[in-house]
Write an enzyme that holds these catalytic residues in place. Sequence first.
Site, PDB file in Angstrom:
ATOM      1  N   CYS A 121       2.367  13.446  -9.315  1.00 52.91           N
ATOM      2  CA  CYS A 121       1.795  14.125  -8.407  1.00 52.91           C
ATOM      3  C   CYS A 121       2.407  15.540  -8.161  1.00 52.91           C
ATOM      4  O   CYS A 121       1.551  16.730  -8.151  1.00 52.91           O
ATOM      5  CB  CYS A 121       1.377  13.385  -7.183  1.00 52.91           C
ATOM      6  SG  CYS A 121       3.074  12.768  -6.222  1.00 52.91           S
ATOM      7  N   LYS A 194       3.647   0.474  -1.121  1.00 49.46           N
ATOM      8  CA  LYS A 194       3.811   1.959  -0.726  1.00 49.46           C
ATOM      9  C   LYS A 194       2.224   1.988  -0.033  1.00 49.46           C
ATOM     10  O   LYS A 194       1.427   2.055  -0.672  1.00 49.46           O
ATOM     11  CB  LYS A 194       3.912   2.804  -1.929  1.00 49.46           C
ATOM     12  CG  LYS A 194       3.761   4.427  -1.409  1.00 49.46           C
ATOM     13  CD  LYS A 194       4.156   5.225  -2.597  1.00 49.46           C
ATOM     14  CE  LYS A 194       3.860   6.673  -2.255  1.00 49.46           C
ATOM     15  NZ  LYS A 194       4.377   7.537  -3.234  1.00 49.46           N
ATOM     16  N   LYS A 247       7.459   1.491   2.066  1.00 53.69           N
ATOM     17  CA  LYS A 247       7.105   2.818   2.393  1.00 53.69           C
ATOM     18  C   LYS A 247       5.885   3.040   3.131  1.00 53.69           C
ATOM     19  O   LYS A 247       4.857   2.644   2.363  1.00 53.69           O
ATOM     20  CB  LYS A 247       7.517   3.684   0.979  1.00 53.69           C
ATOM     21  CG  LYS A 247       7.087   5.295   1.594  1.00 53.69           C
ATOM     22  CD  LYS A 247       7.188   6.061   0.078  1.00 53.69           C
ATOM     23  CE  LYS A 247       7.147   7.702   0.449  1.00 53.69           C
ATOM     24  NZ  LYS A 247       7.351   8.462  -0.723  1.00 53.69           N
TER      25      LYS A 247
END
Length: 324
Positions: A121, A194, A247
């Site tokens: 990303c 995540k 996360k």
Amino acid sequence: MNNLIRPRRLRISAGVRKLVSETNLEASNFVYPLFVVPGNNVRNEISSMPGVFHLSPDMAVKEAADAYALGIPAVLVFGLPEYKDAEGSSAWDMNSPVQKAMTMIKAALPEIVVIGDVCLCEYTSHGHCGMLDGHDVDNDPTLELLAKVALSQAQAGADMVAPSDMMDGRVLAIRNKLNENGYKNVSIMSYAVKYASAYYGPFRDAAECAPQFGDRSTYQMDPANRREAMREVELDIAEGADIIMVKPALAYLDIIRDVRDQFDYPVAAYNVSGEYAMVKAAAANGWIDEKRMVLETLLSMKRAGADIIITYHAMDAARWLKEK
């Protein structure tokens, strides 16, 4: 009052409290994230994350040395490239800031653990974590690109790679690529759990990786889902993950505990940018005791079951722990 049973007896002094403490927070639990940018002698504070900096590779070495001197055993390296394109090719360019910084850090600090964040990303022109098919991230073609990123980081000196993209099958693709090229001892810390979270806002400012359209809900996990997290962990372990990460951390302590209870693997928790920035903003306004708040927050992650805590507070927390 029953004088036989008085829990307060074991809280009577700091020494007694320390003696019977069930959870110990130490600098050796921490991983310190670094944001590496092109150039030399660059150390620019990130506005949404006070106390965190964009660092050129030479300055990243100094920051890593400061962290290591405080007892922090590892750094997690993110990067902002000199160029972006549709496939994120700068992510595996050996002349990119991440690869340069890794090589320089390992040369200066051979004993520190260097971890590379494996994603696309930050490197793609569209800001998504993989190759696109229209407006959708195309899972399978992305796997080979992620494996190339992981290999380049291993070649640069990374001890560990940490895929954060949430593509299905990426741990296996990376493990195979590393093994085929003689890096069987480079470990994988998988962002197995995540979530698609609002807590990442400041990070996207720091890493300049906000998607140009849509969001990441089709590949990051739904915050409503708990059982699905266990499936993700199970899959990544089967594919060769050595460490499992959850996360964000603070809003997902129940998930950290679930992972700890169900899997006999090291568990990492990522104390993410939004959690960090909220504490910093409240402290700047005098609303909280920053030291107490940070140490209590990190202790909660350790108590929930995390062996490893990735945190932007690492340097401050390590100093504060030395004072205790």
